[in-house]
Design an enzyme around this catalytic site. Structure first.
Site, PDB file in Angstrom:
ATOM      1  N   GLY A 193       0.837  -1.182   0.000  1.00 42.55           N
ATOM      2  CA  GLY A 193       0.000   0.000   0.000  1.00 42.55           C
ATOM      3  C   GLY A 193       0.881   1.245   0.000  1.00 42.55           C
ATOM      4  O   GLY A 193       1.989   1.222   0.536  1.00 42.55           O
ATOM      5  N   CYS A 194       0.404   2.337  -0.597  1.00 44.68           N
ATOM      6  CA  CYS A 194       1.241   3.536  -0.676  1.00 44.68           C
ATOM      7  C   CYS A 194       1.478   4.148   0.703  1.00 44.68           C
ATOM      8  O   CYS A 194       2.603   4.564   1.028  1.00 44.68           O
ATOM      9  CB  CYS A 194       0.634   4.553  -1.640  1.00 44.68           C
ATOM     10  N   ASN A 195       0.441   4.205   1.544  1.00 46.15           N
ATOM     11  CA  ASN A 195       0.626   4.679   2.908  1.00 46.15           C
ATOM     12  C   ASN A 195       1.553   3.752   3.680  1.00 46.15           C
ATOM     13  O   ASN A 195       2.437   4.195   4.430  1.00 46.15           O
ATOM     14  CB  ASN A 195      -0.717   4.764   3.638  1.00 46.15           C
ATOM     15  N   ALA A 196       1.355   2.450   3.495  1.00 44.71           N
ATOM     16  CA  ALA A 196       2.187   1.478   4.190  1.00 44.71           C
ATOM     17  C   ALA A 196       3.650   1.627   3.801  1.00 44.71           C
ATOM     18  O   ALA A 196       4.537   1.595   4.661  1.00 44.71           O
ATOM     19  CB  ALA A 196       1.697   0.066   3.889  1.00 44.71           C
ATOM     20  N   THR A 237       5.271   4.270   2.821  1.00 41.73           N
ATOM     21  CA  THR A 237       5.855   5.472   3.426  1.00 41.73           C
ATOM     22  C   THR A 237       6.197   5.235   4.889  1.00 41.73           C
ATOM     23  O   THR A 237       7.274   5.597   5.362  1.00 41.73           O
ATOM     24  CB  THR A 237       4.887   6.661   3.296  1.00 41.73           C
TER      25      THR A 237
END
Length: 342
Positions: free
Chosen positions: A148-151, A153
């Protein structure tokens, strides 16, 4: 050698980003594109910014053949990749950009996504696609599950510190802001211009965000014991980008030295000099991650700032980085594009 590429779900933002990046890749060529509602259309109609490219017409997945495809990028909505990937030929390599294969335990997947995993045997083959931490496994994988993109980061911000044991694992607070493209291209009321502009709000609060499953999985594995971070995501009125601000208990100098050593030589991760902070605009449209560490006035406290482009390093760029390894190409091939500024 030229590698033939199929992109499933090419009418979404991550699909378009894959096309944009592959267009200048020295050894990849797009041979097949799929869409559902937009099947029969040309990519130039769906994404006019790609008008200059000679691309295949969008087709339904059932109308594609994969006999001459080397690698498939699956940019489909969550909970749809399992069935599609299960039907792909066994000889084709796959990078999945959805959440369908990120969580190793099917029971944990069901907890976070509310339905049983429909391809548990295939899940056993999947390698978690955080390239800098799993590159050897990715190199030998048939199926890679993009993070995931949030993950991504948050994991870039903390994994070296969790592994090294230089922070208090029971006092981690992450405040994350993400641009609107992270929510996809489907019509949603909260993403209308009048709703989002001049606005900024938290969402999936109180430990409800699904990327917490990835945090729990990866931080606990790195620490050798359960680790749960406190995490609040915010939707910001910007198209692209993620900024993660993470508060930890640990000596700032040691935190910075650990990060710098962990990422030394990494082509896409830049640890800034101590005390400097990154900005989302400095990585826009690129596969780069910038990380800063700041010493707080309270003794033994530090703040970590990390930025990346959610559509590139957070998704499609990372997918190509993983595909390069799977295909035996140089890891950074086609990805050393400078950020777009201003």
């Amino acid at each position: 050698m030229t590698h033939s590429v199929a992109i499933l779900g090419a009418s979404g933002y991550t699909g378009a980003e894959l096309v944009r990046l592959i267009a200048t890749h020295p050894t990849m060529e797009v041979r097949a594109l799929s869409a559902d509602r937009k099947a029969g259309m040309e990519m130039a109609e769906v994404f006019p910014h790609l008008r200059h490219l000679d691309l295949p017409t969008l087709r339904k997945i059932d109308d594609l053949t994969f006999d001459e495809i080397d690698i498939v990028f699956c940019a489909l909505p969550h909970a749809t990749s399992q069935a599609v990937i299960s039907q792909l030929p066994s000889g084709v390599k796959i990078v999945d950009l959805s959440a369908d294969f990120r969580l190793r335990d099917p029971a944990v997947y069901e907890k976070w996504y509310g339905k049983p995993h429909s391809a548990p045997e295939l899940q056993k083959q999947a390698v978690y696609g955080l390239t800098e931490f799993y590159r050897e496994a990715i190199r030998n994988a048939r199926l890679v599950a993009g993070t995931g993109c949030n993950a991504a980061t948050g994991l870039f911000s903390l994994l070296p510190l969790v592994r090294a044991g230089v922070i208090d694992l029971d006092e981690i607070i992450m405040d994350l802001k993400c641009g609107a493209s992270g929510a996809g291209r489907a019509l949603k009321e909260n993403l209308l211009h009048a709703e989002l502009s001049e606005n900024w709000h938290p969402y999936a609060v109180g430990g409800m965000h699904r990327h917490l499953g990835e945090f729990d999985q990866e931080f606990s594995l790195a620490a050798g014991r359960p680790v749960e971070v406190q995490f609040t995501p915010h939707l910001m009125p910007a198209n692209r980008g993620i900024l993660a601000t993470t508060y930890v208990r640990g000596e700032a100098a040691e935190v910075h030295a650990t990060m710098a050593a962990a990422y030394a030589g990494e082509p896409f991760i830049e640890v800034l000099p101590m005390g400097q902070v990154p900005a989302v605009k400095h990585v826009r449209g690129s596969n780069f991650v910038h990380i800063g560490v700041v010493k707080e006035r309270a003794a033994g406290r530090a703040t970590i700032y990390a930025v990346l482009d959610n559509l590139t390093k957070g998704s499609s760029g990372q997918a190509i980085q993983n595909a390069n390894l799977m295909l035996g190409e140089a890891e950074a091939s086609g990805l050393m594009l400078a950020p777009v500024y201003p």
